[in-house]
Design a protein around this motif. Structure first.
Motif, PDB file in Angstrom:
ATOM      1  N   UNK A 192     -28.093 -40.410 -33.972  1.00 14.37           N
ATOM      2  CA  UNK A 192     -26.788 -39.995 -34.487  1.00 14.37           C
ATOM      3  C   UNK A 192     -26.810 -40.291 -35.983  1.00 14.37           C
ATOM      4  N   UNK A 193     -26.823 -39.265 -36.842  1.00 13.86           N
ATOM      5  CA  UNK A 193     -27.041 -39.507 -38.270  1.00 13.86           C
ATOM      6  C   UNK A 193     -26.072 -40.492 -38.915  1.00 13.86           C
ATOM      7  N   UNK A 194     -24.841 -40.587 -38.396  1.00 13.81           N
ATOM      8  CA  UNK A 194     -23.887 -41.576 -38.895  1.00 13.81           C
ATOM      9  C   UNK A 194     -23.361 -42.387 -37.729  1.00 13.81           C
TER      10      UNK A 194
ATOM     11  N   UNK B   2     -36.140 -39.774 -41.191  1.00 12.79           N
ATOM     12  CA  UNK B   2     -37.107 -40.606 -41.917  1.00 12.79           C
ATOM     13  C   UNK B   2     -37.219 -41.990 -41.282  1.00 12.79           C
ATOM     14  N   UNK B   3     -36.067 -42.587 -40.963  1.00 16.63           N
ATOM     15  CA  UNK B   3     -36.041 -43.977 -40.475  1.00 16.63           C
ATOM     16  C   UNK B   3     -36.013 -44.077 -38.955  1.00 16.63           C
ATOM     17  N   UNK B   4     -35.728 -42.954 -38.289  1.00 17.66           N
ATOM     18  CA  UNK B   4     -35.534 -42.914 -36.826  1.00 17.66           C
ATOM     19  C   UNK B   4     -34.392 -43.847 -36.395  1.00 17.66           C
ATOM     20  N   UNK B   5     -33.386 -43.915 -37.228  1.00 17.24           N
ATOM     21  CA  UNK B   5     -32.186 -44.709 -36.983  1.00 17.24           C
ATOM     22  C   UNK B   5     -30.980 -43.961 -37.559  1.00 17.24           C
ATOM     23  N   UNK B   6     -29.786 -44.179 -37.041  1.00 11.44           N
ATOM     24  CA  UNK B   6     -29.397 -45.002 -35.902  1.00 11.44           C
ATOM     25  C   UNK B   6     -29.719 -44.314 -34.572  1.00 11.44           C
ATOM     26  N   UNK B   7     -30.277 -45.067 -33.638  1.00 15.81           N
ATOM     27  CA  UNK B   7     -30.576 -44.550 -32.312  1.00 15.81           C
ATOM     28  C   UNK B   7     -29.439 -44.892 -31.366  1.00 15.81           C
ATOM     29  N   UNK B   8     -29.133 -43.975 -30.472  1.00 16.32           N
ATOM     30  CA  UNK B   8     -28.124 -44.195 -29.429  1.00 16.32           C
ATOM     31  C   UNK B   8     -28.832 -44.109 -28.086  1.00 16.32           C
TER      32      UNK B   8
ATOM     33  N   UNK C 283     -26.206 -37.112 -24.578  1.00 21.85           N
ATOM     34  CA  UNK C 283     -27.588 -36.650 -24.726  1.00 21.85           C
ATOM     35  C   UNK C 283     -28.555 -37.684 -24.161  1.00 21.85           C
ATOM     36  N   UNK C 284     -28.277 -38.952 -24.370  1.00 25.93           N
ATOM     37  CA  UNK C 284     -29.121 -40.015 -23.823  1.00 25.93           C
ATOM     38  C   UNK C 284     -29.061 -40.035 -22.298  1.00 25.93           C
ATOM     39  N   UNK C 285     -27.884 -39.710 -21.747  1.00 28.11           N
ATOM     40  CA  UNK C 285     -27.733 -39.686 -20.291  1.00 28.11           C
ATOM     41  C   UNK C 285     -28.588 -38.600 -19.667  1.00 28.11           C
ATOM     42  N   UNK C 286     -28.558 -37.399 -20.242  1.00 32.07           N
ATOM     43  CA  UNK C 286     -29.270 -36.272 -19.620  1.00 32.07           C
ATOM     44  C   UNK C 286     -30.695 -36.106 -20.149  1.00 32.07           C
ATOM     45  N   UNK C 287     -31.039 -36.823 -21.206  1.00 37.63           N
ATOM     46  CA  UNK C 287     -32.394 -36.726 -21.791  1.00 37.63           C
ATOM     47  C   UNK C 287     -32.976 -38.129 -21.976  1.00 37.63           C
ATOM     48  N   UNK C 288     -33.179 -38.894 -20.904  1.00 37.57           N
ATOM     49  CA  UNK C 288     -33.594 -40.291 -21.034  1.00 37.57           C
ATOM     50  C   UNK C 288     -34.979 -40.464 -21.632  1.00 37.57           C
TER      51      UNK C 288
ATOM     52  N   UNK D 137     -28.396 -35.577 -33.052  1.00 37.74           N
ATOM     53  CA  UNK D 137     -27.124 -35.034 -32.600  1.00 37.74           C
ATOM     54  C   UNK D 137     -26.096 -35.153 -33.718  1.00 37.74           C
ATOM     55  N   UNK D 138     -25.759 -34.037 -34.308  1.00 36.12           N
ATOM     56  CA  UNK D 138     -24.737 -34.003 -35.345  1.00 36.12           C
ATOM     57  C   UNK D 138     -23.391 -33.779 -34.667  1.00 36.12           C
ATOM     58  N   UNK D 139     -22.745 -34.876 -34.386  1.00 35.01           N
ATOM     59  CA  UNK D 139     -21.475 -34.868 -33.667  1.00 35.01           C
ATOM     60  C   UNK D 139     -20.875 -36.249 -33.771  1.00 35.01           C
ATOM     61  N   UNK D 140     -20.353 -36.762 -32.661  1.00 31.25           N
ATOM     62  CA  UNK D 140     -19.779 -38.111 -32.642  1.00 31.25           C
ATOM     63  C   UNK D 140     -20.456 -38.923 -31.537  1.00 31.25           C
ATOM     64  N   UNK D 141     -20.118 -40.210 -31.468  1.00 33.46           N
ATOM     65  CA  UNK D 141     -20.903 -41.157 -30.679  1.00 33.46           C
ATOM     66  C   UNK D 141     -20.985 -40.792 -29.206  1.00 33.46           C
ATOM     67  N   UNK D 142     -19.866 -40.396 -28.587  1.00 35.72           N
ATOM     68  CA  UNK D 142     -19.938 -40.118 -27.144  1.00 35.72           C
ATOM     69  C   UNK D 142     -20.866 -38.936 -26.859  1.00 35.72           C
ATOM     70  N   UNK D 143     -21.010 -38.023 -27.808  1.00 42.52           N
ATOM     71  CA  UNK D 143     -21.902 -36.876 -27.626  1.00 42.52           C
ATOM     72  C   UNK D 143     -23.360 -37.318 -27.618  1.00 42.52           C
ATOM     73  N   UNK D 144     -23.708 -38.226 -28.518  1.00 42.99           N
ATOM     74  CA  UNK D 144     -25.069 -38.766 -28.537  1.00 42.99           C
ATOM     75  C   UNK D 144     -25.342 -39.554 -27.256  1.00 42.99           C
ATOM     76  N   UNK D 145     -24.335 -40.275 -26.763  1.00 45.83           N
ATOM     77  CA  UNK D 145     -24.486 -40.974 -25.481  1.00 45.83           C
ATOM     78  C   UNK D 145     -24.782 -39.992 -24.352  1.00 45.83           C
TER      79      UNK D 145
END
Length: 298
Positions: free
Chosen positions: A75-77, A271-277, A64-69, A54-62
């Motif tokens: 989140x790249x950064x 590559x690293x599969x991080x950072x994960x949200x 995605x986690x809510x609707x795609x568990x 998810x190329x966006x900001x933290x709440x957006x990645x959250x």
């Protein structure tokens, strides 16, 4: 080339790349889908991808986690945040409801997952009026954007209590600046995001979300547009409508958090599969309920 590396890693990970409309052009061009934050998460939920970048900001990645568990959300950064979302916490919401009295809480999707989990229903900038009018109670709290709350209040007889939050970049746009931009191009259609201040929104020809701006521009017979939202949307607009002209009302409407992700960051997270949200199950259940109540209105 970095793009080749990203495509290889994306295939290896069975990953989908999402980019918000405010992301830099090179990120938007990399993405499988561009759009508004909730719209992107819902699109991703309908794919068979195992990984979401998810190329966006933290709440957006959250979100995605809510609707795609069942998917891994990256989140790249990890430092890509949102000033508005940071203006509300569960503790602050509890204190405000203690002060106001218990009432329905309508929460803008630009908010932390833990706040969504405490909410009656979520809303977007596109559907806030429909959501507010769907509430049976005559009184409610709309958080965290005071400008979005003010916009919604103009379309209902219900009492809306405003949370004192805002997007710094939309909120900084002044009426005089918009009027001067309009004077330079009087034939242009003025599209304004409802996160702007009420006196600015009052000048709009159309008040629209970013995806709403894209849809309007594609179908409009007008050829020239003035855009009052974060300037990242201009790339998407010009790409979608190369035969039309788009100008920002202000060169200052740039969110630094939306600009920090680079193609190199996308490659590194794959590559690293991080950072994960990932949100906790308890938070996810409450937040998903608030989101689903909103989606049921569509």
């Amino acid at each position: 080339m970095i793009d080749t590396t990203i495509r290889r890693l994306q295939q290896d990970r069975n990953a989908i790349i999402l980019a918000h409309n405010y992301q830099p052009p090179e990120i938007q061009d990399l993405a499988d889908f561009c759009g508004d934050s909730l719209e992107l998460s819902l699109k991703a939920s309908r794919t068979d991808a195992d990984v979401i970048v998810f190329c966006g900001v933290h709440f957006m990645a959250e979100t995605a986690s809510i609707v795609c568990p069942d998917k891994t959300v990256l989140l790249p950064r990890s430092d890509a945040g949102c000033a508005m979302a940071d203006m509300i916490t569960p503790e602050m919401l509890t204190a405000e409801l203690d002060r106001l009295g218990q009432m329905p809480v309508v929460t803008y999707v630009n908010s932390p997952a833990a706040v969504k989990a405490m909410s009656t229903i979520c809303c977007t900038s596109a559907n806030v009026v429909k959501v507010v009018n769907s509430i049976e109670a005559d009184e409610m709290l709309l958080a965290p954007d005071r400008n979005l709350a003010a916009y919604a209040a103009g379309f209902t007889d219900k009492t809306i209590h405003f949370w004192d939050g805002y997007c710094p970049f939309h909120n900084a746009l002044g009426r005089q600046e918009v009027k001067e931009a309009k004077a330079m191009d009087p034939d242009a259609v003025l599209l304004i995001h409802p996160e702007c201040r009420p006196e600015v929104v009052a000048l709009a020809d159309e008040v629209l979300s970013t995806s709403g701006m894209l849809r309007y521009a594609k179908t409009s017979d007008h050829r020239s547009f003035l855009i009052a939202t974060e300037n990242g949307i201009l790339h998407a607009l010009k790409k979608a409508c190369p035969d039309k002209t788009f100008h920002p009302v202000s060169p200052e409407m740039i969110c630094p958090d939306m600009k920090i992700i680079s193609p190199k960051d996308v490659a590194a997270c794959l590559e690293t599969m991080q950072p994960e949200v990932r949100v906790t199950q308890a938070v996810r259940e409450g937040a998903l309920q608030a989101v689903e109540r909103m989606l049921a209105l569509a």
